[in-house]
Design an enzyme around this catalytic site. Sequence first.
Site: not given
Length: 520
Positions: A55, A82-83, A169, A171, A227, A370
């Site tokens: 954040g 992190c945050y 991070h 991710e 979609d 997606k």
Amino acid sequence: MSEEKIIVIDFGGQYNQLVARRVRECNVYCEIVSYKTPISKIMAQSPRGLILTGGPSSCYEEGAASCEKALFECGIPVLGLCYGAQLMQHVLGGKVERAAMREYGHTELSVDTLSPLFKDVPQETECFMSHFDHITALAEGFKTIAHTKNCPFAAVADDDRKLYGLQFHPEVLHTPYGKTMIKNFVRNICDTKGTWEMGAFVERTINSLRERIGEKKVLLALSGGVDSSVLAALLSRAVGKQLTCVFVDHGLLRKNEGDEVEAVFGPSGSFDLNFIRVDAKERFLRDLSGVTEPEQKRKIIGRDFIEVFEEEAKKIGTVDFFAQGTIYPDVVESGLGGESAVIKSHHNVGGLPDHVDFKELIEPLRNLFKDEVREVGRKLSIPEELVSRQPFPGPGLSVRIMGEVTEEKVRIVQDCDFIFRDEIRKAVEALEERPSWMPDQYFAALTNMRSVGVMGDERTYDNAIALRAVITSDFMTAESAEIPYEVLHTVMNRIINEVRGVNRVFYDLTSKPPGTIEME
Ligand code: XMP
């Protein structure tokens, strides 16, 4: 059976969706909620673990995004990123302070390989850091499990309470073993089996759609995009002819696209449903005639689309359900899911019409990313060309024709775009693997410039086409793709030779920002 679930608590970090996707890649279902969500509501979902995201704030400042101490006392594993890691320390009695220097980018990381978080991670690896603050003293019960040159507490753990914090991070792809770390947390530390899988999702969703819809009727606005196509296939498998798909062909689709949609979903296709193709090309062209301003074009197309759709819907009579292809990023970006809400500036043509007479909304793809939607499409045997289709704007080619839209200009842009896509396909097929220059979106656009040229012995005064190809993961920022010069050269040659009315071809090098992906 209730699904195993991880909850990602969003503190406004820019990678919140990426964190959730990584969890889903471990075959565990995951949802993003705002940090303001009460603990009781979070725990009511029986999550197997929590992840606190990064954040932008400093956790020790007044008014910063925070959480209660009780969150760490629920008896389930928590991973702070992190945050999230700083906040965990701050709330539990550790110390967080501003670092002398901001740490940003690739950093060498030494890990304690005995920690369950670092199973199968090499002792010396790399991580991606992006922070101003850092942890300077640990809360009781915690120990260091990784460090970098400047950061003694790069990863911390309290194994007894199953609380973990990573200052970096995991991710993002720049942390090469980040996926392994997330998997260790999600599968081992949170003790999940990994049952989230698209085949099971399809079967479960078909069953629940059958139950919900019963004998009633469903209406769907089919655009031919990924979609709505996947939604049509799913509903067709669930309720067959109780589904009616209305495909409004505004004539601003890519070359042959209307026919391709009809081939898949029309009477000769393999899906059991009612398919109505409305050829509204003339109406759209008439209403766009003389209009040059981009936003006005968008508005006219949006309005016409809804009117045409409503006229068709009226013919069908009252329907009980209206199906919509909302997907998870739409939910998060509209501010309903996480915290870092980005309000979309575009709306899809084919958004929910206000006055169609229906009773309930069905959105079975609402929780999917997606790539998961595409996977569902493959499970339902939708042709690969359709499932892997690149994004296409709702207002179609009208935003790729600068200035006024005419039938002639639509033809030119369709033909040029077809050649460009064809040559990219051939170039990629000739390679063993996906090249690094492979664009995420690419197309031809018609500039409103005419220029002098010479062809044979004749002077020409014709249109200039712009080729646009971008590399992007979020479509919010993008770089122009470094398509090999030979490919561009072949495309140029073919366009000049095959498309009447074009005598010049440009390649657009602009990144976003300052450009946008589309030209209007
Ligand atoms: P821009 O041009 O804003 O585009 O960089 C970002 C992404 O959005 C698509 N796009 C649209 N999609 N309706 C849509 O449904 C629109 O009006 C629209 N305008 C742009 C664009 O193709 C790109 O993928």
